[in-house]
Scaffold this active site. Structure first.
Site, PDB file in Angstrom:
ATOM      1  N   CYS A 141      51.906  39.010 -32.193  1.00  0.00           N
ATOM      2  CA  CYS A 141      50.321  38.883 -31.759  1.00  0.00           C
ATOM      3  C   CYS A 141      50.191  39.376 -30.700  1.00  0.00           C
ATOM      4  CB  CYS A 141      49.977  37.434 -32.135  1.00  0.00           C
ATOM      5  SG  CYS A 141      51.255  36.194 -31.677  1.00  0.00           S
ATOM      6  N   SER A 142      50.290  38.446 -29.472  1.00  0.00           N
ATOM      7  CA  SER A 142      49.948  38.824 -28.011  1.00  0.00           C
ATOM      8  C   SER A 142      50.665  37.857 -27.095  1.00  0.00           C
ATOM      9  CB  SER A 142      48.451  38.894 -27.851  1.00  0.00           C
ATOM     10  OG  SER A 142      47.853  37.458 -27.811  1.00  0.00           O
ATOM     11  N   CYS A 143      51.819  37.304 -27.568  1.00  0.00           N
ATOM     12  CA  CYS A 143      52.495  36.159 -26.843  1.00  0.00           C
ATOM     13  C   CYS A 143      52.795  36.711 -25.372  1.00  0.00           C
ATOM     14  CB  CYS A 143      53.644  35.773 -27.542  1.00  0.00           C
ATOM     15  SG  CYS A 143      52.937  34.763 -28.834  1.00  0.00           S
ATOM     16  N   CYS A 165      55.175  41.406 -27.785  1.00  0.00           N
ATOM     17  CA  CYS A 165      54.877  40.520 -28.681  1.00  0.00           C
ATOM     18  C   CYS A 165      54.743  41.305 -29.955  1.00  0.00           C
ATOM     19  CB  CYS A 165      53.908  39.445 -28.362  1.00  0.00           C
ATOM     20  SG  CYS A 165      53.510  38.412 -29.522  1.00  0.00           S
TER      21      CYS A 165
END
Lengths: 200, 213
Positions: free
Chosen positions: A101-103, A98
């Site tokens: 962000c941090s999906c 991702c």
């Protein structure tokens, strides 16, 4: 005072304020943490992978409708976002990132590791996946196509790794033990079976 | 940050714990509650992270970003007065306290899928161009694909549009397309061979190749 100490004090003060305002309940915070510590994690994805390796019908269902297939396992999962399962094979290797962000498929695999959230991984995996994979210990032959999945919207991705050789006689429970979190992100292969007769 | 240089090796920590300090887990639990019960929404939270000053963004760590973004969305929702937390930390009486909330501003989180009646504009196999746009607010169109051409490989269901939802401007659901971009298209002659990047892009981010912008 270190940055971490300052954050700890700030988080504690904020929680007190939010509890006082009725916006947050500390026991709900506790329950959310416990869920990720105990109930949701890579072991649940590993069960799905092991079953897909053992049962072609289940493999087809996992690829076609992942959450419905996960529900068959009776594990704790939160189907809070659409899930897509991408399958590795002899000619194709998939890996998930991702960049924004941090999906991550947290509702199935739990919280992502820190490296997945690091600027280095986010910046580099889309531009030089082979180099990053090699650094992380996975050297892919030049004729294997690398498919990078950047989770830029709400679809979440899990890799169905290849079944390791020499595992034909293994039970689903033993197979699941070979399926690591990193293999389901796509930065590693599934583990090798323990060597028969070797030193333990 | 897709494509940026200079970050070095991926830092892999052996036997990493789920959290590195208890406060990280408390922040996670607070964010889940504040977002999940509708006091804010996930897109507004992501936008609050993106608005951090770049050096702060890189310097305070993952949950450090979450903590600061949580404070931002609480202040913007009128649930926390600016300075209220500092006063609390200094054990001083706050000059201003936000009025107690009455009801969440948004509905509780109900997922992101929103069926719509209109047909999808694109279909599998269509060649598309990711728009070269630079909106000042929240967007899920990564910079490294803007102006690049790809092929639709999957049509996903319609979802809440983050670019408006983050700003309280409504859900405006639209189709999301799985689009495949070759490494050569994205990175030019420096690209690694035999690789492609797949992104999920909202309809508003795409135009037909060769079509009207």
């Amino acid at each position: 005072m270190t940055e971490r100490d300052a954050n700890a004090l700030r988080a504690e003060a904020l929680e007190s304020l939010l509890v006082e305002k009725g916006l947050v309940r500390s026991e709900v915070v506790d329950a959310i943490i416990r869920r990720f510590e105990q109930d949701i994690g890579p072991m649940n994805g590993a069960k799905a992978v092991a079953r897909a390796w053992s049962d072609p019908g289940y493999r087809a269902r996992l690829l076609a409708d992942p959450w419905a297939a996960i529900a068959e396992l009776g594990v704790t999962a939160i189907p809070d976002a659409p899930l897509v399962v991408v399958e590795n094979g002899p000619a194709v290797h998939n890996v998930v990132v991702c960049t924004l962000c941090s999906c991550y498929p947290s509702g199935l695999l739990g919280l992502p590791p820190s490296w997945y959230k690091s600027p280095a991984y986010r910046a580099r995996m889309v531009r030089e996946p082979r180099a990053v994979l090699a650094e992380m210990g996975l050297v892919l032959p030049a004729d294997v196509e690398v498919r990078v999945w950047d989770s830029s919207a709400e679809m979440r991705y899990m890799v169905l790794p290849e079944r390791p050789a020499g595992t034909d006689a293994m039970s689903q429970d033993d197979l699941a033990a070979l399926v690591t979190r990193d293999a389901m992100i796509g930065v590693a292969r599934a583990g090798r079976p323990p060597e028969v007769g070797g030193d333990s | 940050m897709g494509g940026m240089h200079g970050f070095g090796r991926v830092p892999v920590e052996a036997n990493e714990p789920l959290f590195h300090a208890p406060w990280e887990s408390r922040v996670l639990g607070m964010v889940f509650q504040v977002v999940g019960t509708g006091w804010s929404n996930i897109d507004a939270f992501r936008h609050a992270i993106e608005r951090l000053e770049p050096a702060t963004y890189l310097g305070v760590g993952y949950y450090g970003r979450w903590l600061r973004a949580l404070e931002t969305i609480l202040v913007e929702a009128g649930l926390l007065e600016p300075g209220e937390l500092e006063a609390c930390l200094a054990a001083a009486p706050a000059r201003a306290r936000a009025a107690p909330p009455t009801a969440p501003r948004h509905g509780a989180f109900t997922g992101v899928l929103r069926p719509i009646e209109a047909p999808p504009r694109f279909t599998v196999g269509d060649r598309v161009l990711a728009r070269n746009i630079h909106p000042p607010g929240h967007t899920r169109l990564p910079r490294y694909v803007r102006g690049k051409r790809g092929v639709v490989h999957r049509v996903h269901p319609a979802c809440v549009f983050p670019d408006t939802h983050a700003h309280g401007l409504g859900e405006h659901p639209q189709y999301v397309y799985g689009v495949r971009f070759s490494a050569l298209e994205l990175w030019g002659p420096d690209a690694e061979s035999g690789s492609a990047v797949h992104l999920d892009l909202f309809e508003a981010y795409l135009t037909p190749v060769g079509g009207e912008p």
